[in-house]
Every structure is written in C-alpha cells, then in structure tokens.
Design a protein around this motif. Structure first.
Motif, PDB file in Angstrom:
ATOM      1  N   ILE A   1      39.480 -47.201 -11.170  1.00 43.03           N
ATOM      2  CA  ILE A   1      38.900 -48.528 -10.814  1.00 43.03           C
ATOM      3  C   ILE A   1      39.518 -49.508 -10.728  1.00 43.03           C
ATOM      4  O   ILE A   1      40.283 -49.891 -11.646  1.00 43.03           O
ATOM      5  N   VAL A   2      39.306 -50.130  -9.568  1.00 43.29           N
ATOM      6  CA  VAL A   2      40.751 -51.400  -9.332  1.00 43.29           C
ATOM      7  C   VAL A   2      40.322 -52.339 -10.124  1.00 43.29           C
ATOM      8  O   VAL A   2      38.442 -52.739  -9.741  1.00 43.29           O
TER       9      VAL A   2
ATOM     10  N   ILE B   1      45.817 -53.165  -9.587  1.00 47.30           N
ATOM     11  CA  ILE B   1      45.692 -52.516 -11.273  1.00 47.30           C
ATOM     12  C   ILE B   1      44.879 -51.824 -11.077  1.00 47.30           C
ATOM     13  O   ILE B   1      43.731 -52.132 -10.430  1.00 47.30           O
ATOM     14  N   LEU B   2      45.114 -50.045 -11.174  1.00 45.05           N
ATOM     15  CA  LEU B   2      43.860 -49.625 -11.285  1.00 45.05           C
ATOM     16  C   LEU B   2      43.805 -49.058 -13.024  1.00 45.05           C
ATOM     17  O   LEU B   2      44.798 -48.884 -13.770  1.00 45.05           O
TER      18      LEU B   2
ATOM     19  N   VAL C   1      49.190 -49.335  -8.807  1.00 44.13           N
ATOM     20  CA  VAL C   1      50.016 -49.104  -7.093  1.00 44.13           C
ATOM     21  C   VAL C   1      50.051 -49.737  -5.972  1.00 44.13           C
ATOM     22  O   VAL C   1      49.174 -50.935  -6.098  1.00 44.13           O
ATOM     23  N   TYR C   2      51.018 -49.406  -5.618  1.00 45.26           N
ATOM     24  CA  TYR C   2      51.514 -49.923  -4.637  1.00 45.26           C
ATOM     25  C   TYR C   2      50.911 -49.421  -3.079  1.00 45.26           C
ATOM     26  O   TYR C   2      50.877 -47.966  -2.931  1.00 45.26           O
TER      27      TYR C   2
ATOM     28  N   ASP D   1      39.136 -52.878  -2.281  1.00 42.38           N
ATOM     29  CA  ASP D   1      37.632 -53.717  -3.402  1.00 42.38           C
ATOM     30  C   ASP D   1      38.352 -53.795  -4.735  1.00 42.38           C
ATOM     31  O   ASP D   1      37.754 -52.603  -4.908  1.00 42.38           O
ATOM     32  N   ILE D   2      38.429 -54.964  -5.516  1.00 38.39           N
ATOM     33  CA  ILE D   2      37.973 -54.882  -6.809  1.00 38.39           C
ATOM     34  C   ILE D   2      36.736 -53.913  -7.076  1.00 38.39           C
ATOM     35  O   ILE D   2      35.371 -54.501  -7.131  1.00 38.39           O
TER      36      ILE D   2
END
Length: 384
Positions: free
Chosen positions: A90-91, A105-106, A119-120, A126-127
C-alpha cells in the motif's frame, strides 16, 4: 525505586544508541556481557544496587534486540537484492518529479517481514492505493551529497526498486490517505490565497513540505540555525494541543471528554504531519500526561520521554539514529530535565527571572542537542 520508566527509558536509549555503532554480532555479544554483569549484581544481593542491575539488564536487552533485529530481520529483507521480485503493498507516501515520474514508499512484506520499499515508477498512484510491483531491488548507497542508506535505514526503508512492471489493484482507506486528501485541499487553498514565497513558507510551517521553497530561503533558515521552524515537530503539536486542552478545560468539559477530544486531535495532527518521529514522540508524551491527569497520577517529563522512546523504537530499533528522533528527544531532555535543575534556584526578582530563565533554557537546549547535531550534520550554526 521510584521513576522506573525514567531509568528504563534512559538505559534503553543508551543500549540502542551504543549498539548502532557496532556490528550486529558484536551488539549481541555486548548485550550478553551486560546481562552477566546484571546477574552478578543480583546474585551478590546488594539491595542498594538494584537500580544498577535494572539499568544493566535494560541495556543488555536493547543491545541484544538491536543485534537480533539486524541479523534476522534486516539481513533477510536485503537478501533479495539483485533478484527479480514481485511485491504487493500500500502506498503510504508519494513524491512527484514530473507529470509521469514519481517515487513512492510502499508498505509491504518481504520474506515474511513487514518493511517499507522506495519504488520509482513512471505512473501516478495515490496514497492508499494497493499496488503490485515487479523489479530488481537494490540497497541505496551513501555518497558525499546525501547518506541515503543511513537516512532511509533509520526510517525502516532498506530497499529501492525501479519498477519494470506495475499495476493498481484497488484503493484502501487509511489514516494516511484521508490526511493526504485534506493536506492536498489545504495546500491548494494556500496556493490560491498566497501564491508566492509566503504561501510556500506557510506550507512548510503547517505540513513540513519544503519542496516548493527556494534554496535561497532555505539557506537563510539553515545559516541562522532555525531550520527546525520549517519542519513540523513535536513543538508544533505541543503548542497547538496545549491551546486546545486549555479551551476544553475553560468550557468545563469532564476529564474523560477532554481526554477523548485531545487524543482525537493529537492523532489527526500526527496523521496530517505524516506521523514524523518528533510529532509521534510528542503525541505519546502528551497522551501519558493526559492519561495521568485522568487517573489523578502525577507524571514527570523523563518518565514520559522514556515511555515514548521505547514505543517508537521497539518495533524498529534502527530508528534510534533517526535525526528527527534524536534531536527531539535530546531537546526535550534539555528543556524538561536539565534546564529546570539549573534554574530552580534562580531568584533575581520577577522582572529578571523570566527572561533569564528563557535564556538559560534556550542555551541548555542547544547544548544538549549539539553533540547529535555534529554527529548528523558535521557542522553547527555559530549564529544559533
């Protein structure tokens, strides 16, 4: 022995901080040595040294925990380096570089352990989005411009991935995603009302978002030694929450109602600030004080600080070297513990005492944080 949490918190900090400078194996060995010393004191049965045995036991436990976490959790997570992996998570944070290029950031799991991964990807998530990512992980490296590995490690981020394949699964409503929507709304309103430098400064003061600020302006704050003003910290939460609590008390709300409303406010503020270490530390300390008031128990700063420190690092011991956490903890220690000790006998009259104590508090706060500022930034502001 009184103030047990104060002794435990300080000992826990000492053990973890010392362990962060040595290898994982040496940390475990050092912890075992301190454990043996603690047991020897217990076996000798010298009652007046009980507090020493307790402190040694806590130092031992924190060092062993740091080494165990590094050897088992950290090493297992980074074992996937240079291997193609597919992860789902989840972002929790997003940084945009351009219209179609962002970093995320996951929050995910690797080899069964909860972790965070940068992660790029050339897409927009979306968050709160649950996504699937495929790529080859690598460990970020330190360089002369930015110690990426050390910085990310203290935040529980051990790996980066350049996503080769990615897809959005669904959206999950989380405190971060709700706060993100509200933060974006407030940010757009600020941009509309104050589109220039003032608006960018206001966003830095409210959210800690310095991305839009000019390097020149940030340089002014840095050279003046007041960069902390444009970083949302525990001080911001303490001031605003203090005002809220005072208003609730003024309208004569009951203790339980004051506690519940204050806690909701603390959590909301922390979510809006992205749950930074300093804000969460302040939130935990205020919760301890409010809970003590609810139970009619007297609380002291050192005990609540020790409680906050343990709760913040118990699941992620590498956080002990986090700059935000270190400066927050040492600053509070200086203002709440050291400064009152040196000012308790100040008595030059009501017109002199207040400004003199303010000056002493400021100086002691700077002195207690100075070693950690030097450790982290390798420089200090003489003006500050």
């Amino acid at each position: 022995m009184t103030r047990k949490m104060a002794y435990i918190g300080i000992s826990y900090f000492i053990g973890l901080f010392f362990a962060s400078f040595i290898s994982f194996n040496h940390s475990i060995i050092g912890g075992v040595i301190f454990l043996v010393l603690a047991l020897l004191i217990v076996l000798v049965k010298i009652k007046k040294y009980n507090y020493i045995s307790l402190c040694l036991f806590v130092i031992s436990s924190s060092m062993i925990w740091y080494g165990f976490y590094g050897a088992c959790v950290y090493n297992n997570i980074v074992s996937v380096v240079d291997k193609s992996v597919e992860i789902t998570g989840i972002v929790s944070e997003r940084s945009d570089f351009s219209d179609d290029n962002s970093s995320y950031i996951l929050d995910t799991k690797i080899n069964g352990y909860d972790t965070k991964v940068i992660v790029y990807a050339e897409t927009i998530f979306d968050i709160g989005d649950k996504v699937s990512i495929k790529g080859i992980p690598y460990v970020p490296e330190n360089n002369y411009l930015f110690s990426q590995k050390d910085y990310y490690k203290t935040n529980g981020i051990f790996l980066c991935i350049n996503a080769d394949e990615y897809s959005r699964i669904n959206h999950v409503v989380t405190p971060n995603s709700i706060a993100s929507v509200y933060r974006d709304y407030l940010s757009s309103e600020i941009d509309h009302l104050a589109p220039g430098r003032e608006g960018k400064l206001m966003k830095a003061l409210v959210f800690g978002d310095k991305s839009g600020m000019d390097d020149e302006v940030k340089g002014y704050f840095s050279r003046s030694g007041i960069s902390h003003i444009i970083s949302v910290s525990g001080f911001h939460l303490a001031v605003v929450c203090g005002i809220v609590f005072y208003l609730l008390k003024t309208i004569k709300l009951g203790k339980i109602s004051r506690f519940i409303i204050s806690e909701l406010f603390i959590f909301s503020f922390a979510a809006l600030a992205g749950f930074s270490f300093s804000v969460v530390r302040s939130g935990i300390m205020m919760t301890v004080f409010l809970f003590g008031d609810l139970l009619k128990r007297r609380q002291d700063i050192l005990s609540s600080l020790g409680t906050a420190l343990i709760l913040l690092t118990i699941t992620m011991p590498f956080a002990i070297r986090n700059t935000s956490l270190l400066l927050s903890v040492t600053g509070v220690f200086g203002v709440g513990v050291v400064a009152p000790y040196f000012t308790k006998d100040v008595n030059f009259g009501k017109y002199i005492d207040k400004p003199l104590k303010t000056l002493i508090y400021s100086a002691i706060c700077s002195l207690t944080t100075l070693p950690f500022v030097l450790l982290t930034f390798r420089e200090i502001s003489i003006i500050s």
